[in-house]
Design a protein around this motif. Sequence first.
Motif, mmCIF file in Angstrom:
data_model
loop_
_atom_site.group_PDB
_atom_site.id
_atom_site.type_symbol
_atom_site.label_atom_id
_atom_site.label_comp_id
_atom_site.label_asym_id
_atom_site.label_seq_id
_atom_site.Cartn_x
_atom_site.Cartn_y
_atom_site.Cartn_z
ATOM 1 N N ALA A 120 0.845 -1.190 0.000
ATOM 2 C CA ALA A 120 0.000 0.000 0.000
ATOM 3 C C ALA A 120 0.885 1.247 0.000
ATOM 4 O O ALA A 120 2.064 1.194 0.364
ATOM 5 C CB ALA A 120 -0.920 0.018 1.223
ATOM 6 N N ARG A 121 0.306 2.364 -0.406
ATOM 7 C CA ARG A 121 1.029 3.626 -0.441
ATOM 8 C C ARG A 121 1.570 3.987 0.940
ATOM 9 O O ARG A 121 2.715 4.441 1.073
ATOM 10 C CB ARG A 121 0.089 4.722 -0.929
ATOM 11 N N GLU A 122 0.787 3.775 1.974
ATOM 12 C CA GLU A 122 1.215 4.116 3.331
ATOM 13 C C GLU A 122 2.440 3.310 3.728
ATOM 14 O O GLU A 122 3.371 3.831 4.349
ATOM 15 C CB GLU A 122 0.075 3.870 4.320
ATOM 16 N N ALA A 123 2.454 2.031 3.364
ATOM 17 C CA ALA A 123 3.607 1.190 3.682
ATOM 18 C C ALA A 123 4.847 1.660 2.929
ATOM 19 O O ALA A 123 5.957 1.678 3.479
ATOM 20 C CB ALA A 123 3.298 -0.263 3.346
ATOM 21 N N ALA A 124 4.650 2.058 1.679
ATOM 22 C CA ALA A 124 5.772 2.551 0.882
ATOM 23 C C ALA A 124 6.352 3.829 1.490
ATOM 24 O O ALA A 124 7.572 3.994 1.601
ATOM 25 C CB ALA A 124 5.312 2.811 -0.550
ATOM 26 N N PHE A 125 5.469 4.717 1.917
ATOM 27 C CA PHE A 125 5.938 5.969 2.506
ATOM 28 C C PHE A 125 6.625 5.723 3.848
ATOM 29 O O PHE A 125 7.594 6.407 4.189
ATOM 30 C CB PHE A 125 4.764 6.933 2.679
ATOM 31 N N GLU A 126 6.151 4.753 4.609
ATOM 32 C CA GLU A 126 6.797 4.428 5.875
ATOM 33 C C GLU A 126 8.213 3.926 5.644
ATOM 34 O O GLU A 126 9.151 4.313 6.361
ATOM 35 C CB GLU A 126 5.971 3.377 6.624
#
Length: 291
Positions: free
Chosen positions: A242-248
């Motif tokens: 997910a995008r959130e995981a990528a940003f983390e």
Amino acid sequence: MATFPVAPQEIATGFVAACEAELQAPKPGNVHVFADGHGMTAADFLASAKAAAPFIAAARSTVGARIEGAVEATWARVGQNTNLGIILLCAPLAQAAAAAQSADLRRETRRVLQALDLEDAAAAFRAIAQAQPAGLGAAPEHDVHAPAETTLLEAMRAAAGRDRIAWQYANDFADIFDVGLETLADARRGGADAPLATLSVYAALLAAFPDSHIARKHGLAAAETVRGEAALFEKTLKSADAREAAFELALEFDRALKQRRLNPGTSADLTVAVLFADYLAAILASPHKNG
């Protein structure tokens, strides 16, 4: 049928949009809206973009004049070198769009680079001397503090072995068109939104070669270490669910690089150029009216 060349206002809008879009991605080690770094803020970069845009996009200008005017305007606005690399990369792209004779941005960029002359070199040298970066000015030949004695293209060819921005001039902006735009297209096909697609471009560039900004400040070994870390980061980024995981993942890598005071500034500059080239190529390839 496409209409070209591209109007100054469209070029200026695209330049600011590219600079702003690059700041929306959490680029590890660099400045973005999620974290400042290296004594600079996202607001500094946005102010710089807005100051430089009229000169990048000036009507009936030259590559050298675009570079010199944009650097002077940036220094007048923020008083530091926030965007010399961005300007050096975007000025030829802007010139290519402004003088386009076809819808092929890559061909037009190559034509612009081949036409660079002594006056372009003199203006660019003055701009580089004002910005005071490490890199081109440190060359044993083509010292930016001395009168230009060759074309800007030849000066960049002399610096290409140690500076990836100079390398673009010597190699027809290959990283922009091959690595950058291809990665951007792949990310979009995979469903990435704009910030995630930008992050993918940055990761691909950082993993492709040692960042020359890091190499100048910390040595080639440090730059190669970061390149290796970026290759692993790029791999995990692609597997993020997910995008959130990528940003983390990106922000974790960001903190690690900034703790070591490592700034992949060249990769960030190239990322802006990719986004600007994408914008210009889309205009050239689509029916539109300038003005």
